[in-house]
Scaffold this motif. Structure first.
Motif, short mmCIF file in Angstrom:
data_model
loop_
_atom_site.label_atom_id
_atom_site.label_comp_id
_atom_site.label_asym_id
_atom_site.label_seq_id
_atom_site.Cartn_x
_atom_site.Cartn_y
_atom_site.Cartn_z
N ASP A 197 0.93 -1.27 0.03
CA ASP A 197 -0.13 -0.17 -0.11
C ASP A 197 0.81 1.35 0.24
OD1 ASP A 197 -2.33 -1.30 -0.01
OD2 ASP A 197 -2.68 -1.17 2.20
N VAL A 198 1.64 1.32 0.77
CA VAL A 198 2.81 2.59 0.87
C VAL A 198 3.58 2.63 -0.36
CG1 VAL A 198 4.67 3.43 2.17
CG2 VAL A 198 3.07 2.33 3.23
N ALA A 199 3.82 1.45 -0.99
CA ALA A 199 4.80 1.66 -2.41
C ALA A 199 3.79 2.04 -3.43
CB ALA A 199 5.29 0.17 -2.73
N ALA A 200 2.26 2.01 -3.27
CA ALA A 200 1.61 2.34 -4.34
C ALA A 200 0.85 3.64 -3.96
CB ALA A 200 0.08 1.22 -4.17
N GLY A 201 1.46 4.39 -3.03
CA GLY A 201 1.03 5.58 -2.90
C GLY A 201 0.16 6.08 -1.82
N LYS A 202 -0.33 4.91 -1.26
CA LYS A 202 -1.44 4.90 -0.12
C LYS A 202 -0.76 5.22 1.05
CE LYS A 202 -4.44 1.34 -2.42
NZ LYS A 202 -5.26 0.27 -2.00
N TRP A 203 -1.38 5.75 2.06
CA TRP A 203 -0.73 6.35 3.18
C TRP A 203 -1.66 6.00 4.59
CZ3 TRP A 203 4.10 7.32 3.43
CH2 TRP A 203 4.65 7.93 4.44
N PRO A 204 -1.71 4.71 4.98
CA PRO A 204 -2.63 4.12 5.90
C PRO A 204 -2.02 4.51 7.48
CG PRO A 204 -1.38 2.22 5.13
CD PRO A 204 -0.86 3.65 4.24
N ARG A 205 -1.52 5.71 7.69
CA ARG A 205 -1.18 6.02 8.73
C ARG A 205 -1.92 6.17 9.91
NH1 ARG A 205 0.94 11.17 11.62
NH2 ARG A 205 2.80 10.91 12.24
N ASN A 206 -3.09 6.71 9.83
CA ASN A 206 -4.13 6.34 10.69
C ASN A 206 -4.57 4.85 11.35
OD1 ASN A 206 -4.16 9.07 11.08
ND2 ASN A 206 -6.04 9.16 9.69
#
Length: 314
Positions: free
Chosen positions: A124-133
Motif C-alpha cells: 500500500d505504501v509503495a502504491a502511494g497510499k498512506w494508511p497512517r491512521n
C-alpha cells in the motif's frame, strides 16, 4: 562389512563430510519423498539420520535389520516409533538444545510483528497510499504478559528474551514441580495451563505431541484466552485445534496467531486457516536458520558417529 549411514533429509554438508571420513554415507535428501527407495536404502544401514518427515515406524524397522542408531535433526520425536526402536535395540539421538535459539527468536519476532500490526502495509505504501491512521494503534511488548506452555530449554530461552523486552512471564509445565529452582532463576511465575491462558497477552506453545497434548488448545481453552491475545505454535500442529483457532481469529476473539506447524504438512487446500485474519503461516522452519542447521547437523553427526563406534567396539 563397512558401516553405512543413510541420510534421508537435508543436512549441513560439512557434517555429512565429517561422517564420510569414518563411514559409508548415502546422502539423498529426496529419499523422504520416495518410501520404496527409502526402505531399500536402509536394508544394509546401521545408521539413519532424519528430520521430522521421515517416518521411522515398524515397517521401516522391519526392512532395516542392521539398524542400530537413528539421529534426529531436531527435537520432536513423533515421527519416530520410540517403543518399536527400543524393542529393536535401536538408539535414538535427537539434537536437544541445538535449535533452541532459532525457535525462541522466531517466537519473539512473531510476537512483535503481531502486536504492532504494521508490517503488512508495504504494498500500500509503495502504491502511494498512506494508511497512517489505520496503523497507529499498534501495541508494545513492554508491560505485557508472555505465557509459555512447556518450560523446557526453548521455553526458558523465550522467557529470557521476553524479559529483555520488559515483559512479565508466566509459564506452565506439569513435569516441573512448583518448588523447582528454575522458576525463580528465570524470574517466571509458575501457573497451571488455565492460569497462563487467562493472563497472557501472548501464548507460545513448547510441548511435544502426545495423546495427552493433542488438541490441548481446543475450542474451550482458546475461548478462555484473553480477548485480543496472540497464539504462537512452533511445537507440533496437532496441539492446536485449527478449526477453533480459525474461528477465534475470524470472530476477533484472538488478536492474531503465528503457526509454524500444522496437523497436516504441507498444509492442505481448503484448510480452515485460509482467509483467517492476522495469521502468520510458515512451513515448519522456526528451528531452521543457517546457524541452527550447522549446530544441529554437527551435534547429530557426532552422536551418531560415537554410537556407531561404540557398537563396532563391542
Amino acid at each position: 562389512m563397512t558401516t553405512t549411514i543413510v541420510i534421508s533429509e537435508f543436512m549441513d554438508e560439512a557434517a555429512v563430510a565429517l561422517l564420510r571420513h569414518k563411514f559409508q554415507v548415502r546422502y539423498v535428501p529426496e529419499l523422504v519423498d520416495d518410501r520404496a527407495a527409502l526402505l531399500a536404502a536402509v536394508a544394509d544401514a546401521e545408521g539413519l539420520i532424519v528430520r521430522n518427515r521421515t517416518q521411522v515406524d515398524t515397517e521401516l524397522l522391519k526392512h532395516a535389520k542392521r539398524l542400530r542408531v537413528v539421529g534426529r535433526l531436531g527435537v520432536g520425536l513423533d515421527n519416530i516409533d520410540m517403543p518399536a526402536c527400543a524393542a529393536a535395540n535401536v538408539a535414538v539421538h535427537p539434537a536437544t538444545g541445538a535449535n533452541a535459539r532459532a525457535v525462541a527468536e522466531y517466537v519473539i519476532t512473531a510476537t512483535l510483528v503481531l502486536l504492532r500490526g504494521a508490517f503488512g502495509a508495504s504494498a500500500d505504501v509503495a502504491a502511494g497510499k498512506w494508511p497512517r491512521n489505520e496503523l497507529s494503534n499498534g501495541l508494545e511488548a513492554s508491560e505485557r504478559t508472555m505465557g509459555i506452555v512447556g518450560f523446557g530449554g526453548i521455553g526458558r530461552l523465550v522467557a529470557q528474551l521476553a524479559h529483555g523486552l520488559g515483559m512479565r512471564v508466566i509459564a506452565s509445565d506439569a513435569a516441573i514441580s512448583a518448588d523447582d529452582e528454575r522458576w525463580q532463576q528465570r524470574r517466571v511465575q509458575r501457573g497451571e495451563l488455565e492460569d497462563v491462558l487467562a493472563q497472557a497477552d501472548v501464548v507460545t506453545l513448547h510441548v511435544p505431541l502426545t495423546d495427552g497434548t493433542r488438541h490441548l488448545l481446543d475450542a474451550a481453552r482458546i475461548a478462555s484466552m484473553k480477548r485480543g491475545a496472540i497464539l504462537i505454535n512452533t511445537a507440533r500442529g496437532g496441539v492446536v485445534d485449527e478449526h477453533a483457532l480459525a474461528q477465534a481469529l475470524k470472530s476477533g476473539a484472538l488478536g492474531g496467531a503465528a503457526l509454524d506447524v500444522f496437523e497436516d504438512e504441507p498444509l492442505k487446500a481448503g484448510s480452515p486457516l485460509v482467509g483467517a485474519p492476522n495469521l502468520i503461516l510458515t512451513p515448519h522452519i522456526a528451528g531452521l536458520t543457517a546457524e541452527a542447521n550447522v549446530r544441529v547437523s554437527g551435534l547429530v553427526a557426532e552422536r551418531v558417529a560415537d554410537a556407531l563406534s561404540l557398537v563396532a567396539a563391542n
